[in-house]
Structure formats: C-alpha cells, structure tokens
Scaffold this motif. Structure first.
Motif, PDB file in Angstrom:
ATOM      1  N   LEU A 184     -55.675  23.113  -5.431  1.00  0.00           N
ATOM      2  CA  LEU A 184     -55.393  21.897  -4.660  1.00  0.00           C
ATOM      3  C   LEU A 184     -54.089  21.240  -5.110  1.00  0.00           C
ATOM      4  O   LEU A 184     -53.785  20.119  -4.729  1.00  0.00           O
ATOM      5  N   ASN A 185     -53.323  21.962  -5.942  1.00  0.00           N
ATOM      6  CA  ASN A 185     -52.052  21.460  -6.482  1.00  0.00           C
ATOM      7  C   ASN A 185     -52.225  20.195  -7.316  1.00  0.00           C
ATOM      8  O   ASN A 185     -51.363  19.324  -7.328  1.00  0.00           O
ATOM      9  N   ILE A 186     -53.333  20.107  -8.014  1.00  0.00           N
ATOM     10  CA  ILE A 186     -53.586  18.990  -8.926  1.00  0.00           C
ATOM     11  C   ILE A 186     -53.190  19.450 -10.319  1.00  0.00           C
ATOM     12  O   ILE A 186     -53.638  20.491 -10.800  1.00  0.00           O
ATOM     13  N   GLU A 187     -52.335  18.676 -10.954  1.00  0.00           N
ATOM     14  CA  GLU A 187     -51.880  19.026 -12.300  1.00  0.00           C
ATOM     15  C   GLU A 187     -52.993  18.716 -13.297  1.00  0.00           C
ATOM     16  O   GLU A 187     -53.554  17.620 -13.304  1.00  0.00           O
ATOM     17  N   VAL A 188     -53.303  19.675 -14.115  1.00  0.00           N
ATOM     18  CA  VAL A 188     -54.358  19.526 -15.118  1.00  0.00           C
ATOM     19  C   VAL A 188     -53.706  19.589 -16.493  1.00  0.00           C
ATOM     20  O   VAL A 188     -52.953  20.512 -16.788  1.00  0.00           O
ATOM     21  N   ARG A 189     -53.984  18.573 -17.310  1.00  0.00           N
ATOM     22  CA  ARG A 189     -53.440  18.547 -18.678  1.00  0.00           C
ATOM     23  C   ARG A 189     -54.583  18.329 -19.658  1.00  0.00           C
ATOM     24  O   ARG A 189     -55.529  17.615 -19.376  1.00  0.00           O
ATOM     25  N   PHE A 190     -54.429  18.923 -20.814  1.00  0.00           N
ATOM     26  CA  PHE A 190     -55.408  18.766 -21.878  1.00  0.00           C
ATOM     27  C   PHE A 190     -54.707  18.169 -23.085  1.00  0.00           C
ATOM     28  O   PHE A 190     -53.553  18.487 -23.366  1.00  0.00           O
TER      29      PHE A 190
END
Length: 53
Positions: free
Chosen positions: A17-23
C-alpha cells in the motif's frame, strides 16, 4: 454475529500500500523531539505500554 478472520503478512500488506514501515529499538528520542517541537496535535497514547529492552 460478526466473524473474526486472522490477517497474515501484515508488513507485506503495508508495503504493498506504499506505507513506509520503520522499526526502532527506542521511542524516547522520537517522543522527546516531537514534544519539544512546534507540533501541537500529537499523541502517543500507548507509549506507556512500550517495553524498554
């Protein structure tokens, strides 16, 4: 009655969904930077539930 179905591959779904995921291992620097900034409409409601490692 509503049924509940498990969702699998959630990270893949977010990426598709083109959502940036960061940890991050530590949320305190982010929280402190936002709280000391000009951002006024900010909430980190579940911060107290975060576990420190």
């Amino acid at each position: 009655m509503a049924s509940v179905e498990p969702l699998n591959n959630l990270v893949d779904r977010l990426i598709n969904l083109n959502i940036e995921v960061r940890f991050t291992p530590n949320l305190y620097p982010l929280r402190n930077a936002i709280l000391s900034s000009s951002v006024k409409d900010f909430g980190i409601h579940r911060f107290a539930n975060a576990k420190c490692i």
